[in-house]
Each structure stands twice: as C-alpha cells, then as structure tokens.
Write an enzyme that holds these catalytic residues in place. Structure first.
Site, PDB file in Angstrom:
ATOM      1  N   LYS A  14     -12.048   0.258  -1.878  1.00 20.08           N
ATOM      2  CA  LYS A  14     -11.019   0.803  -2.773  1.00 20.08           C
ATOM      3  C   LYS A  14     -11.489   0.642  -4.220  1.00 20.08           C
ATOM      4  O   LYS A  14     -12.289   1.432  -4.698  1.00 20.08           O
ATOM      5  CB  LYS A  14      -9.683   0.129  -2.476  1.00 20.08           C
ATOM      6  CG  LYS A  14      -9.227   0.404  -1.036  1.00 20.08           C
ATOM      7  CD  LYS A  14      -7.933  -0.258  -0.692  1.00 20.08           C
ATOM      8  CE  LYS A  14      -7.455   0.149   0.696  1.00 20.08           C
ATOM      9  NZ  LYS A  14      -8.328  -0.330   1.787  1.00 20.08           N
ATOM     10  N   SER A  44       0.790  -1.230   0.000  1.00 22.37           N
ATOM     11  CA  SER A  44       0.000   0.000   0.000  1.00 22.37           C
ATOM     12  C   SER A  44       0.818   1.275   0.000  1.00 22.37           C
ATOM     13  O   SER A  44       0.331   2.312  -0.456  1.00 22.37           O
ATOM     14  CB  SER A  44      -0.950   0.008   1.202  1.00 22.37           C
ATOM     15  OG  SER A  44      -0.228  -0.055   2.419  1.00 22.37           O
ATOM     16  N   HIS A  78      -5.457  -3.617  -2.604  1.00 13.97           N
ATOM     17  CA  HIS A  78      -5.185  -2.623  -3.647  1.00 13.97           C
ATOM     18  C   HIS A  78      -5.048  -3.238  -5.035  1.00 13.97           C
ATOM     19  O   HIS A  78      -4.736  -2.531  -5.994  1.00 13.97           O
ATOM     20  CB  HIS A  78      -3.910  -1.850  -3.298  1.00 13.97           C
ATOM     21  CG  HIS A  78      -4.006  -1.107  -1.995  1.00 13.97           C
ATOM     22  ND1 HIS A  78      -4.499   0.172  -1.908  1.00 13.97           N
ATOM     23  CD2 HIS A  78      -3.684  -1.486  -0.736  1.00 13.97           C
ATOM     24  CE1 HIS A  78      -4.476   0.556  -0.635  1.00 13.97           C
ATOM     25  NE2 HIS A  78      -3.987  -0.436   0.089  1.00 13.97           N
TER      26      HIS A  78
END
Length: 391
Positions: A236, A176, A204
């Site tokens: 996300k 990240s 992610h």
C-alpha cells in the site's frame, strides 16, 4: 444436488453482489487502462504513488539482476537472502522496535501473529470492523474469540473482564472500508489495565500517518509497551509487496518458531525487498507526499459535502461516500466510469447490509485538477441517477 454452484452464483447476481475482476492493462497509477478504457483511477491503495516510481523500479531491476527472481525456499531453509535481512533491519529502525520479520502478505502476517500468540484457553478480542484477515485469524487461533463495539473502549473493557488466559486485543490502525482511525490511546490504556497485549494492523496507516510516515503508532506518540505487536503491509503506502511484523526480540523469535504462515512459506523474491528498501527511503524523506495528500483530502471532502453526499468520518486517504443500497452504489460507479473515472463500489459482505458505498482513495500522485474532475463527475452522475434504485 451436491455443490449447486450455479444457484449460489445466481443468488449473488440477483442481490447485486456479484464481483468481477477489472483487467489492468497499464502500470499501476492514477491514470490507467482498464478493460481497454483509459481512466482516472481513485481506487488503489498506492497512497504515496510509489508503485511505479522510477527509483523503486530501478532497485527492483537491479535486485533481480543480482539475486534472481525467486526466493527459492522458506526463510528457515535457505530462502533468507541478504536483501530480506537488510529490509528487516531497516523496518525495525523505521518503527523504533528491536526487530522486524518479513511476511509474504498482510493476510499471512495477521494469521501468523495471532495463531502463534494465542490458542485454546486464551482470549482474542477484536474490533467489529476489523479486516477479514484479522477475524479469520481469531477464528483459526482456537482461542476464545469475541468482538467489541467499533472503537469503543467501554465495550472492550466489558469483554476484558470476562477474558481468560493470555489475552490479545486486535484492531486495525486505519479501518479499510470506513477510513477512520482506531482510538489507540484509549484502547491501549484499557488493555494495559487488564494485562492484555495490543496488536495493531496498520496496513493503511504506514506512509500516510505520522511525521515520518510511521503510521498510527507514531501519529499518537505510542511505543512498544503500548502496542507490542505491530503489523504493516508493503503493498500500500510502500508501493511494493509483502508485509512485516515489528516488535521485541522475544516476539520475533517466537514468530520464527511458531508462526506457521512464516515457517511453511517460500520467501518473497529478494528483488522485492530491494525495491522496498528504495521505497522506504522515499517514504521517510519525501514529506511533501504526505502534505500534498492532506491537501487533496481537504479539497475532496469540501467538494463532496457541497454536493450533499454523505461522507464517512475519515481523516485518511480512504474517503468512502455512503450510498446505501448495492444497486445504487453499482449504478453510481458505472456512471462515473462512463465519464472516465474509476471508483469501486463496495458492497456486502465486505461492509454491513445497507451501507454500500463508493470507496474513493486518494494518492499523492493525484493533482488538485484530478480531484476537481472527480467532484464534477460525481455531480453529473448523481444528477442522472434514477431515484428508484434500492437494495
């Protein structure tokens, strides 16, 4: 005096590590109003631009109209609503796994999975750069906990040789703060040779990696036997909220029985699940979002390299510019903000000492002109930045 909180806060301020919450006064997006200022934002994780998509918003509104605005109870009492069940089935199909389990957050998913699978007498091995939630999970599990060198299969192998009991190897899919990818094929092969399970937190990666947005496992063509425990967050790339764990029938049933953050938590609002079902469809169908994102990444990296700034080795939408000192990172972030651009300075303890950075995140809702504006803003900011700033 006990609990000398003022001194702790003063020390953090003096070290340029004090954190403050920006106040978002507009919907999430690439153009936002923060603390009364209109800004072009490069700091959210809404990688596909779905958080404020009309179809996702409409699904949420209709879901709230039908199912109300609260989960009402834990999943095991009476909080497991039909939209939750439909979303779990859709996520299982999306990941190519027998089942998926909804969790209230990525942090809780990581804590729940690790602590349910290993305990005293077992071993959990983690990448040194794993997310804080994964590291906390390892500590809370009570298992023997060790960290291997970042993305280093040889380092992992040396620790596996000393492992006892059931052994769980845990890694981020996309890291990240650095934006680089886990070397999953090598890590999985190393773990399999010692009969260890691999758990990947692909918070992610989902939406951004893989032909259909299936994340790092799809990107590398791996399967259930390689990565038995797959974690994804929904706040996300999916643009909504919550998280999920995907795996075998036995894994999900084990988590339902033993994962305390699942058993003892009220379910997320069913309307959120309705919204996520809509965003999942967009994520799978609209390939142009990933293609556009890759073009933006290429443009950004070329522009920043022309400025002589140090980029980290990242093929993902996370594009950190390594600055060094916390003071310099803060000054550069402030200089960009003066020019109408919002990029967050990331400092220790989130990243190692001396590696403070600007964490630029790109989004499918950004345009090529937006990236050009960011490059121009960076050029102006570094030109006027004092050279004497240090840690």
């Amino acid at each position: 005096m006990p609990f000398d909180l003022p001194s702790r806060l003063a020390e953090r301020r003096a070290a340029h590590l004090y954190r403050q919450r920006p106040l978002l006064e507009s919907p999430q997006g690439v153009r936002v109003t923060v603390d009364g200022q209109a800004l072009l934002a490069f700091c959210n994780n809404d990688y596909l631009g779905l958080a404020n998509h009309p179809q996702v918003v409409d699904a949420f509104v209709q879901g709230a109209g039908k199912w109300g605005v609260g989960g009402g109870a834990s999943h095991l009492v009476i909080g497991h609503s039909e939209p939750h069940h439909q979303l779990e089935q859709a996520l299982a199909e999306f990941t190519g796994r027998p089942r998926a389990l909804l969790m209230s957050s990525g942090y809780m998913a990581n804590i729940g999975a690790v602590t349910a699978l290993v305990g005293k007498g077992d071993t959990v091995l983690q990448d040194r750069l794993n997310h804080a939630s994964l590291l906390d999970a390892g500590l809370l599990s009570g298992a023997r906990f060790s960290r291997y060198l970042h993305n280093d299969p040889a380092s992992l192998a040396s620790r596996l040789a000393k492992a006892t009991g059931n052994t769980l190897v845990v890694t981020d899919g996309v890291f990240s703060m650095d934006g680089d990818l886990a070397d999953l094929p090598a890590l999985c092969a190393t773990a399999r040779a010692r009969d260890a399970w691999v758990m990947v937190d692909d918070a992610h990666g989902f939406g951004c990696l893989g032909k259909n947005g299936g994340g790092i496992v799809e990107h590398f063509g791996l399967g259930l036997e390689d990565v038995p425990v797959l974690i994804g967050t929904l706040g996300k790339g999916f643009g909504t909220a919550g998280a999920f764990i995907a795996g075998s029938e036995d894994l999900i049933e084990t988590l339902i029985q033993f994962a305390r953050p699942y058993v003892y938590t009220t379910s997320q609002p069913p309307a959120v699940a309705c919204a996520t079902l809509a965003s999942l469809q967009l994520l799978r169908d609209e390939h142009w979002r990933r293609e556009h994102l890759q073009r933006l990444i290429g443009l950004f990296r070329a522009g920043v390299e022309d400025l002589g700034l140090e980029l980290m080795d990242s093929p993902s939408p996370i594009q950190p510019i390594l600055v060094g000192s916390s003071a310099r990172a803060l000054a550069l972030s402030a200089a960009l903000r003066d020019r109408g651009i919002l990029v967050t300075a990331i400092r220790p303890p989130t990243v190692p000492q001396g590696t403070a950075r600007l964490r630029v995140t790109l989004c499918a809702a950004h345009s090529e002109d937006d990236v050009a504006q960011l490059i121009a803003g960076l050029q102006q900011a570094i030109t006027h930045l004092p050279e004497h700033l240090d840690a």
